[in-house]
Design a protein around this motif. Structure first.
Motif, PDB file in Angstrom:
ATOM      1  N   PRO A 296       0.831  -1.217   0.000  1.00 18.68           N
ATOM      2  CA  PRO A 296       0.000   0.000   0.000  1.00 18.68           C
ATOM      3  C   PRO A 296       0.858   1.256   0.000  1.00 18.68           C
ATOM      4  O   PRO A 296       1.122   1.852   1.040  1.00 18.68           O
ATOM      5  CB  PRO A 296      -0.805  -0.128   1.292  1.00 18.68           C
TER       6      PRO A 296
ATOM      7  N   VAL B 255      -8.087  -0.934  -1.071  1.00 23.08           N
ATOM      8  CA  VAL B 255      -8.472  -1.341  -2.421  1.00 23.08           C
ATOM      9  C   VAL B 255      -8.415  -2.852  -2.549  1.00 23.08           C
ATOM     10  O   VAL B 255      -9.360  -3.500  -3.018  1.00 23.08           O
ATOM     11  CB  VAL B 255      -7.576  -0.672  -3.477  1.00 23.08           C
ATOM     12  N   ARG B 256      -7.318  -3.436  -2.113  1.00 21.82           N
ATOM     13  CA  ARG B 256      -7.201  -4.894  -2.182  1.00 21.82           C
ATOM     14  C   ARG B 256      -8.111  -5.572  -1.164  1.00 21.82           C
ATOM     15  O   ARG B 256      -8.603  -6.674  -1.409  1.00 21.82           O
ATOM     16  CB  ARG B 256      -5.744  -5.310  -1.975  1.00 21.82           C
TER      17      ARG B 256
ATOM     18  N   THR C  18       0.695  -1.135 -11.020  1.00 26.58           N
ATOM     19  CA  THR C  18      -0.771  -1.218 -11.168  1.00 26.58           C
ATOM     20  C   THR C  18      -1.333   0.027 -11.829  1.00 26.58           C
ATOM     21  O   THR C  18      -2.425  -0.004 -12.367  1.00 26.58           O
ATOM     22  CB  THR C  18      -1.541  -1.462  -9.845  1.00 26.58           C
TER      23      THR C  18
ATOM     24  N   HIS D 283     -10.662   0.823  -8.746  1.00 28.29           N
ATOM     25  CA  HIS D 283      -9.822   2.017  -8.788  1.00 28.29           C
ATOM     26  C   HIS D 283      -9.139   2.248  -7.444  1.00 28.29           C
ATOM     27  O   HIS D 283      -9.721   2.010  -6.390  1.00 28.29           O
ATOM     28  CB  HIS D 283     -10.658   3.248  -9.133  1.00 28.29           C
ATOM     29  N   ASP D 284      -7.916   2.737  -7.514  1.00 28.42           N
ATOM     30  CA  ASP D 284      -7.131   3.065  -6.325  1.00 28.42           C
ATOM     31  C   ASP D 284      -7.017   4.580  -6.228  1.00 28.42           C
ATOM     32  O   ASP D 284      -6.242   5.214  -6.951  1.00 28.42           O
ATOM     33  CB  ASP D 284      -5.748   2.428  -6.428  1.00 28.42           C
ATOM     34  N   ASN D 285      -7.804   5.163  -5.348  1.00 30.28           N
ATOM     35  CA  ASN D 285      -7.861   6.622  -5.248  1.00 30.28           C
ATOM     36  C   ASN D 285      -6.585   7.231  -4.679  1.00 30.28           C
ATOM     37  O   ASN D 285      -6.378   8.430  -4.777  1.00 30.28           O
ATOM     38  CB  ASN D 285      -9.060   7.037  -4.383  1.00 30.28           C
ATOM     39  N   THR D 286      -5.706   6.410  -4.105  1.00 35.22           N
ATOM     40  CA  THR D 286      -4.457   6.937  -3.555  1.00 35.22           C
ATOM     41  C   THR D 286      -3.410   7.172  -4.640  1.00 35.22           C
ATOM     42  O   THR D 286      -2.379   7.771  -4.381  1.00 35.22           O
ATOM     43  CB  THR D 286      -3.872   5.985  -2.496  1.00 35.22           C
TER      44      THR D 286
ATOM     45  N   GLN E 173      -4.677   2.883   0.558  1.00 31.54           N
ATOM     46  CA  GLN E 173      -4.431   2.061  -0.611  1.00 31.54           C
ATOM     47  C   GLN E 173      -4.643   0.593  -0.291  1.00 31.54           C
ATOM     48  O   GLN E 173      -5.137  -0.164  -1.121  1.00 31.54           O
ATOM     49  CB  GLN E 173      -3.015   2.269  -1.161  1.00 31.54           C
TER      50      GLN E 173
ATOM     51  N   GLY F 266      -7.237   8.114  -8.429  1.00 30.75           N
ATOM     52  CA  GLY F 266      -7.985   7.120  -9.186  1.00 30.75           C
ATOM     53  C   GLY F 266      -8.210   7.484 -10.637  1.00 30.75           C
ATOM     54  O   GLY F 266      -8.928   6.775 -11.357  1.00 30.75           O
TER      55      GLY F 266
END
Length: 496
Positions: A28, A37-38, A73, A93-96, A34, A100
């Motif tokens: 992360p 997300v996973r 990623t 989506h990963d906003n960090t 982060q 995103g």
């Protein structure tokens, strides 16, 4: 990556280098956020079933300082796994990373997931938290968004598409969400095409993400959100349940599970004796189905109820008038809500069961201006076009336009049942009395019954309410063999 540098001249070193790279991709980088997300992906899928794709993808942009920030990623986690043993594809989506926002590489990852899902015939589940297109990468990101929208359009009606909005779906990212068959929004999330700043500037009224596109807006005003949830994990749990009602693709049959046969004897005394008395149609739905009804778009156009359930183990879509709201009258919003849901069911081979109790369309100048004529036609079109098994149960009022568009025999219902309390007529007794110059009570006695329609074959059977579950169950079993041959055409032109 770890500090140790593997010896890349050896096989062991190359494997160690791979593991270091994959570890970096899973770390992360954005801290705890982060890591969520996973966690979302893992909560969505069965334990240890997730296979990640393109974990090592990185953008190739050098301008605007992006050469110093190339995380693996590229801000979106993609792959496939299982939900209750059934295969699905997923992207989150990963906003960090870049808030995103999609770039060229992350968009390509999403496109590959759509291609994989479509050609293998499995659902696509998206977890949205994106600010839109990545500004630093320019117009190419808009181009990639267009390709994603085309991919989602190609997948529409082929595989189920489900969206979960856990944070933001802003700007171009918002356009993908409504293409889904089902959308779940987490409380506090937002979705809008224009920015609050632009709205404020143009309208001179202070706007926020919440005011123009918060979860309340989309669950109560636009109807875009089919379900809402308090947290992202609650939303994910709801999606896991919803997947159980849907087949994997448009060629698979509706899911069937074991179920005990029951008789709802209390329905014989359910209907109030007086026309003006109301009731909650969900009480009928829960007695006729297996009691697992999942309502969609509750809080939006509540004069019609839509959702999924099982009847004797068979997954079905349910559409029902709600007498406790506007006396069950249809309006423009209810008509489009029902039409969209009917088309979703037809896309994925879910039989449709309708419960009818409506005196007509809500009469008002505003409704006419909002397009109730076109929206009523849209509902008629959707039902007539649907090729799945269609069963109608008229519990009380089926008057005029509501009789026509709410699953009438001539519109395409395969089986129409009516309770003895059904009132099937062109208009109500009072209006008929005034226009025809006859006694309204006498008119009601002679016409507002199920028997005039039954004599003309417009109703297949008048049944005791307590036998409704049995009749619907047997009809569903028969309609599993239904085959429809259509005229060759590219597509119809539904009123929109």
């Amino acid at each position: 990556m770890t500090n140790a540098k593997p010896d890349l001249s050896t096989t062991a070193g190359k494997i160690a280098d791979l593991n270091n790279r994959l570890t970096e991709a899973r770390e992360p980088h954005g801290g705890k956020e982060q890591g969520r997300v996973r966690q979302r992906v893992e909560a969505l899928l069965d334990p240890d079933s997730f296979t990640e794709t393109d974990a090592l993808a990185r953008h190739r942009v050098e301008e605007y300082g992006l050469d110093r920030m190339k995380p693996p990623t590229d801000g979106v986690v993609t792959g496939y796994g299982l939900i209750d043993g059934r295969r699905v594809c997923v992207f989150a989506h990963d906003n960090t990373m870049f808030e995103g926002a999609l770039g060229e590489v992350s968009a390509e990852k999403v496109l590959k997931i759509y291609e994989l899902a479509t050609k293998t015939g499995v659902p696509v589940i998206a977890i949205h938290d994106s600010s839109g297109a990545r500004l630093e990468e320019g117009v190419v990101t808009a181009s990639k968004t267009a390709r994603i929208l085309r991919a989602a359009t190609d997948a529409s009606g082929v595989v189920p598409q489900i969206s979960i909005v856990v944070g933001q779906a802003h700007s171009l990212a918002s356009l993908l969400v409504p293409l889904s068959d089902i959308t779940v929004m987490v409380k506090g999330s937002s979705m809008h095409l224009t920015s609050p700043a632009a709205v404020t500037k143009v309208t001179r009224k202070v706007a926020t993400s919440e005011s123009i596109g918060g979860w309340k807006v989309h669950s109560r005003i636009t109807g875009t959100a089919h379900l809402t949830a308090g947290t992202d994990l609650e939303a994910i749990a709801a999606v896991r349940d919803l997947v159980g009602f849907l087949p994997e693709n448009n060629r698979a049959a509706s899911p069937i599970r074991e179920s005990a046969d029951t008789v709802a004897a209390e329905l014989d005394s359910f209907m109030p004796d007086h026309d003006w008395s109301t009731y909650d149609v969900r009480d009928i739905i829960n007695r006729v189905t297996d009691g697992d009804f999942v309502e969609l778009q509750r809080g939006y156009a509540d004069n019609v109820v839509t959702g999924f359930a099982h009847v004797a183990g068979r997954a079905v879509g349910v559409v029902a008038n709600q007498p406790s709201v506007l006396a069950g009258c249809l309006d423009h919003a209810a008509a489009t809500k029902a039409a969209r849901f009917i088309r979703t069911c037809d896309s994925f081979n879910l039989p449709i069961v309708e419960f009818v109790d409506s005196p007509g369309f809500f009469p008002s100048e505003e409704e006419e201006h909002l397009g109730s004529v076109a929206d009523g036609a849209t509902l008629a079109y959707a039902f007539a076009e649907a090729q799945v098994g269609k069963i109608t149960v008229i519990t009380r009022k089926a008057i005029g336009p509501s009789y026509v568009v709410m699953g009438s025999k001539e519109l395409g219902a395969d089986m129409v049942f009516a309770w003895p309390t059904a009132q099937i007529a062109l208009t109500d007794a009072t209006t008929a009395g005034e226009l025809l110059g006859v006694d309204s009570t006498e008119y009601a006695a002679n016409n507002l019954t199920p028997y005039v329609a039954t004599e003309r074959g417009l109703v297949d059977a008048v049944i005791e309410p307590s036998s409704t579950r049995t009749q619907v169950t047997e009809a569903l079993r028969l309609l599993e063999r239904k085959v429809v041959y259509r005229h060759p055409r590219k597509h119809g032109n539904i009123p929109l």
